[in-house]
Design a protein around this motif. Structure first.
Motif, short mmCIF file in Angstrom:
data_model
loop_
_atom_site.label_atom_id
_atom_site.label_comp_id
_atom_site.label_asym_id
_atom_site.label_seq_id
_atom_site.Cartn_x
_atom_site.Cartn_y
_atom_site.Cartn_z
N SER A 196 7.60 13.54 -9.85
CA SER A 196 6.35 12.77 -9.87
C SER A 196 6.67 11.37 -9.38
O SER A 196 7.54 10.69 -9.93
N THR A 197 5.97 10.94 -8.33
CA THR A 197 6.22 9.64 -7.74
C THR A 197 4.91 9.05 -7.21
O THR A 197 3.97 9.80 -6.93
N GLY B 21 5.27 9.07 -1.30
CA GLY B 21 6.34 9.81 -0.65
C GLY B 21 5.89 10.26 0.72
O GLY B 21 4.70 10.38 0.99
N VAL C 265 11.01 9.17 -1.10
CA VAL C 265 10.21 9.02 -2.31
C VAL C 265 10.42 7.65 -2.92
O VAL C 265 11.49 7.07 -2.84
N ASP C 266 9.36 7.16 -3.54
CA ASP C 266 9.42 5.90 -4.27
C ASP C 266 10.02 6.20 -5.65
O ASP C 266 10.40 7.32 -5.94
N GLU C 267 10.03 5.20 -6.53
CA GLU C 267 10.48 5.43 -7.89
C GLU C 267 9.68 6.58 -8.48
O GLU C 267 8.52 6.78 -8.15
N GLY C 268 10.31 7.33 -9.36
CA GLY C 268 9.61 8.44 -9.97
C GLY C 268 10.45 9.11 -11.03
O GLY C 268 11.49 8.59 -11.45
#
Length: 141
Positions: free
Chosen positions: A88-89, A92, A73-76
């Motif tokens: 919530s990202t 992903g 996953v990316d930042e979230g």
């Protein structure tokens, strides 16, 4: 309730990983491991309600039937409320090969952060130049 009439503890959580384009994960789990700015953490069903800003990394989750599942996953943002956990990202990917997922994070998510940083720096320069121009125009009046 069980046979004796006592309430049984809920030992599962519902994990939903939400992307702008859809839902990446929507499963019942017994354990979640995620990574925030100050390190990794683990959530279990009886954990207190919780909010965390996630950094690009591996989200590990464990279904009740056993096994371990992964998502890069990316930042979230992760929110645990009762027995519901929402992540919530912006992007992903689910996968089973940790090495491949970690490489994906390095290539896609962290590289994107560097591009964003450069774009923000360029935008800040443009804004500063525009403000200087307006200030010069005001000083000439």
């Amino acid at each position: 309730m069980d046979e004796s009439g006592k309430e049984t503890a809920i030992m599962e959580m519902r994990l939903q990983v939400l992307l702008p384009t859809g839902i990446l994960v929507n499963e019942r789990v017994i354990k979640i491991i995620a990574e925030a700015e100050n390190g990794s953490f683990c959530l279990l069903p009886r954990h207190i309600d919780f909010v965390a800003a996630l950094v690009p990394g591996i989200l590990s989750f464990y279904p009740p039937n056993g096994g371990e599942c992964f998502a890069a996953v990316d930042e979230g943002v992760l929110v645990k409320c009762g027995h519901e956990v929402f992540v919530s990202t912006l992007s992903g990917v689910r996968g089973t090969d940790l090495n491949q997922l970690e490489a994906l994070i390095d290539e896609r998510f962290l590289d994107l952060d560097e591009h964003e940083r450069k774009a923000r720096t360029a935008l800040a320069r443009l804004e500063a130049g525009t403000l200087r121009g307006f200030k010069e125009l005001q000083d000439k009046k």
